[in-house]
Motif scaffolding. Structure first.
Motif, mmCIF file in Angstrom:
data_model
loop_
_atom_site.group_PDB
_atom_site.id
_atom_site.type_symbol
_atom_site.label_atom_id
_atom_site.label_comp_id
_atom_site.label_asym_id
_atom_site.label_seq_id
_atom_site.Cartn_x
_atom_site.Cartn_y
_atom_site.Cartn_z
ATOM 1 N N THR A 27 0.962 -1.220 0.012
ATOM 2 C CA THR A 27 0.034 -0.087 -0.132
ATOM 3 C C THR A 27 0.867 1.319 -0.044
ATOM 4 N N PHE A 28 2.177 1.103 -0.460
ATOM 5 C CA PHE A 28 2.801 2.093 -0.485
ATOM 6 C C PHE A 28 2.327 3.614 -0.977
ATOM 7 N N SER A 29 1.749 3.539 -2.133
ATOM 8 C CA SER A 29 1.055 4.733 -2.949
ATOM 9 C C SER A 29 0.126 5.033 -2.323
ATOM 10 N N SER A 30 -0.450 4.588 -1.333
ATOM 11 C CA SER A 30 -1.466 5.393 -0.511
ATOM 12 C C SER A 30 -0.817 6.468 0.710
ATOM 13 N N TYR A 31 0.468 6.519 1.017
ATOM 14 C CA TYR A 31 0.885 7.133 1.971
ATOM 15 C C TYR A 31 1.799 8.402 1.329
ATOM 16 N N VAL A 32 1.482 9.515 2.011
ATOM 17 C CA VAL A 32 2.340 10.408 2.046
ATOM 18 C C VAL A 32 3.625 9.977 2.619
ATOM 19 N N MET A 33 4.704 10.735 1.890
ATOM 20 C CA MET A 33 6.170 10.205 2.368
ATOM 21 C C MET A 33 6.943 11.543 2.597
ATOM 22 N N GLY A 52 1.090 10.688 -2.068
ATOM 23 C CA GLY A 52 1.042 9.336 -2.638
ATOM 24 C C GLY A 52 1.342 9.062 -4.134
ATOM 25 N N ASN A 53 0.605 9.886 -4.900
ATOM 26 C CA ASN A 53 0.926 9.650 -6.230
ATOM 27 C C ASN A 53 1.907 10.612 -6.984
ATOM 28 N N GLY A 54 2.556 11.168 -6.250
ATOM 29 C CA GLY A 54 3.888 12.087 -6.402
ATOM 30 C C GLY A 54 3.477 13.507 -6.965
ATOM 31 N N TYR A 55 2.271 13.869 -7.108
ATOM 32 C CA TYR A 55 1.953 15.013 -7.782
ATOM 33 C C TYR A 55 2.387 16.267 -7.124
ATOM 34 N N ILE A 56 2.296 16.195 -5.854
ATOM 35 C CA ILE A 56 2.654 17.461 -4.728
ATOM 36 C C ILE A 56 3.477 17.304 -4.022
ATOM 37 N N THR A 57 4.207 18.177 -3.868
ATOM 38 C CA THR A 57 5.558 18.254 -2.937
ATOM 39 C C THR A 57 5.479 19.639 -2.082
ATOM 40 N N TYR A 58 6.509 19.315 -0.952
ATOM 41 C CA TYR A 58 6.249 20.501 -0.311
ATOM 42 C C TYR A 58 7.659 20.632 0.610
ATOM 43 N N TYR A 59 8.327 21.785 0.617
ATOM 44 C CA TYR A 59 9.672 21.879 1.130
ATOM 45 C C TYR A 59 9.640 22.699 2.427
ATOM 46 N N ALA A 60 10.567 22.568 3.298
ATOM 47 C CA ALA A 60 11.046 23.510 4.372
ATOM 48 C C ALA A 60 11.840 24.600 3.684
ATOM 49 N N ASP A 61 11.508 25.792 4.056
ATOM 50 C CA ASP A 61 12.255 26.754 3.330
ATOM 51 C C ASP A 61 13.828 26.850 3.217
ATOM 52 N N SER A 62 14.317 25.967 4.144
ATOM 53 C CA SER A 62 15.891 25.680 4.321
ATOM 54 C C SER A 62 16.605 25.141 3.185
ATOM 55 N N THR A 68 15.285 17.917 -3.632
ATOM 56 C CA THR A 68 14.097 17.280 -4.336
ATOM 57 C C THR A 68 13.565 15.909 -3.678
ATOM 58 N N ILE A 69 12.417 15.879 -3.406
ATOM 59 C CA ILE A 69 11.719 14.810 -3.104
ATOM 60 C C ILE A 69 11.024 13.942 -4.418
ATOM 61 N N SER A 70 11.153 12.883 -4.461
ATOM 62 C CA SER A 70 10.284 12.043 -5.274
ATOM 63 C C SER A 70 10.052 10.626 -4.799
ATOM 64 N N ARG A 71 9.220 9.718 -5.905
ATOM 65 C CA ARG A 71 9.186 8.396 -5.167
ATOM 66 C C ARG A 71 8.873 7.845 -6.484
ATOM 67 N N ASP A 72 8.918 6.445 -6.292
ATOM 68 C CA ASP A 72 8.872 5.132 -7.470
ATOM 69 C C ASP A 72 7.833 4.433 -6.771
ATOM 70 N N ASN A 73 6.523 4.514 -7.005
ATOM 71 C CA ASN A 73 5.683 3.570 -6.285
ATOM 72 C C ASN A 73 5.960 2.105 -6.750
ATOM 73 N N SER A 100 -3.307 11.540 5.202
ATOM 74 C CA SER A 100 -3.779 13.074 4.988
ATOM 75 C C SER A 100 -3.032 13.835 4.452
ATOM 76 N N TRP A 101 -3.208 15.363 4.324
ATOM 77 C CA TRP A 101 -2.461 16.417 3.997
ATOM 78 C C TRP A 101 -2.847 17.627 4.790
ATOM 79 N N PRO A 102 -1.936 17.989 5.476
ATOM 80 C CA PRO A 102 -0.765 17.625 6.073
ATOM 81 C C PRO A 102 -0.658 16.482 6.490
#
Length: 118
Positions: A27-33, A52-62, A68-73, A100-102
């Protein structure tokens, strides 16, 4: 879900590293990482997260613009590409899985040490 982070090491300032977070389960693809880090004597801080689908990312300002965060489901793996590393990026980096998000992170992997030398 069990998580295993790897890829840390010693790198000179300005260099790059890629961390990997391998997950068990189907169920990896169902999780936010998410990626977090903790430097000596400091609290754990958020670094980046990805849906989970890799479409949305969010970063700390620092780290924005450098990491770059990415995933290969298909491989049940999340990545953190770290470029233009700075000494202040030195920390133990951990990955986490949540919903959920966040997200509320439910599962955590052990950390991998990243040390940036000058």
């Amino acid at each position: 879900v069990q998580l295993q982070a790897s890829g840390g090491g010693l790198v000179q300032a300005g260099g790059s590293l890629r961390l990997s977070c391998a997950a068990s389960g189907r169920t990896f693809s169902s999780y936010v990482m998410g990626w977090f880090r903790q430097a000596p004597g400091k609290e754990r801080e958020f670094v980046a997260r990805i849906t989970g689908n890799g479409y949305i990312t969010y970063y700390a300002d620092s780290v924005k613009g450098r990491f770059t965060i990415s995933r290969d489901n298909a491989k049940n793996t999340a990545y953190l590409q770290m470029n233009r590393l700075k000494r202040e990026d030195t920390a133990v980096y951990s990955c986490a899985a949540g919903s959920s998000w966040p997200p509320r992170y439910e599962f955590w992997g052990q950390g991998t040490q990243v040390t940036v030398s000058s």
